[in-house]
Motif scaffolding. Structure first.
Motif, PDB file in Angstrom:
ATOM      1  N   UNK A   1      27.155  52.781  19.219  1.00  0.00           N
ATOM      2  CA  UNK A   1      26.348  53.043  18.069  1.00  0.00           C
ATOM      3  C   UNK A   1      25.305  51.651  18.071  1.00  0.00           C
ATOM      4  N   UNK A   2      24.286  52.134  17.422  1.00  0.00           N
ATOM      5  CA  UNK A   2      22.905  51.144  17.459  1.00  0.00           C
ATOM      6  C   UNK A   2      23.241  50.229  16.613  1.00  0.00           C
ATOM      7  N   UNK A   3      23.193  48.930  16.901  1.00  0.00           N
ATOM      8  CA  UNK A   3      23.494  47.678  16.047  1.00  0.00           C
ATOM      9  C   UNK A   3      21.998  46.847  15.902  1.00  0.00           C
ATOM     10  N   UNK A   4      22.052  46.114  14.786  1.00  0.00           N
ATOM     11  CA  UNK A   4      20.852  45.534  14.655  1.00  0.00           C
ATOM     12  C   UNK A   4      20.820  44.050  15.472  1.00  0.00           C
ATOM     13  N   UNK A   5      19.621  43.560  15.648  1.00  0.00           N
ATOM     14  CA  UNK A   5      19.479  42.420  16.831  1.00  0.00           C
ATOM     15  C   UNK A   5      20.234  41.420  16.100  1.00  0.00           C
TER      16      UNK A   5
END
Length: 99
Positions: A32-36
């Motif tokens: 899943x896409x995570x924040x930086x």
């Protein structure tokens, strides 16, 4: 003085590269896409806490083998480093696979 600034700049660039590499590996795995910020915290935690623990455990193993069991110094260092490298790689790949 310039060498201190150069080392600081290299350290910052290395950390940024680590974060970008982690994001790339996770993206390739389909995570899943995570924040930086989340990835930055994961890399910082790995760099500080995990590697410090692995280094202390490796050094303790070397001392135990040399002083406690009387093994040769060279063999003890090789075993301690090998255990630390395997453990570090295992923890890194585990961090990459986190969902």
């Amino acid at each position: 003085m310039w060498s201190i600034l150069a080392e600081l700049l290299i350290g910052i660039l290395e950390f940024v590269t680590d974060v970008l590499l982690l994001r790339h590996l996770r993206r390739r795995r389909g995570s899943r896409e995570r924040s930086v910020a989340e990835d930055t915290f994961a890399v910082a935690r790995f760099d500080v806490a995990t590697l410090l623990l692995i280094g202390v455990a490796g050094a303790a193993l070397i001392l135990l083998l040399v002083l406690g069991l009387g093994w040769p110094v060279g063999a003890s260092i090789a075993i301690g480093i090998a255990v630390a490298v395997v453990w570090g790689l295992w923890r890194y790949f585990r961090m990459v696979r986190e969902d």
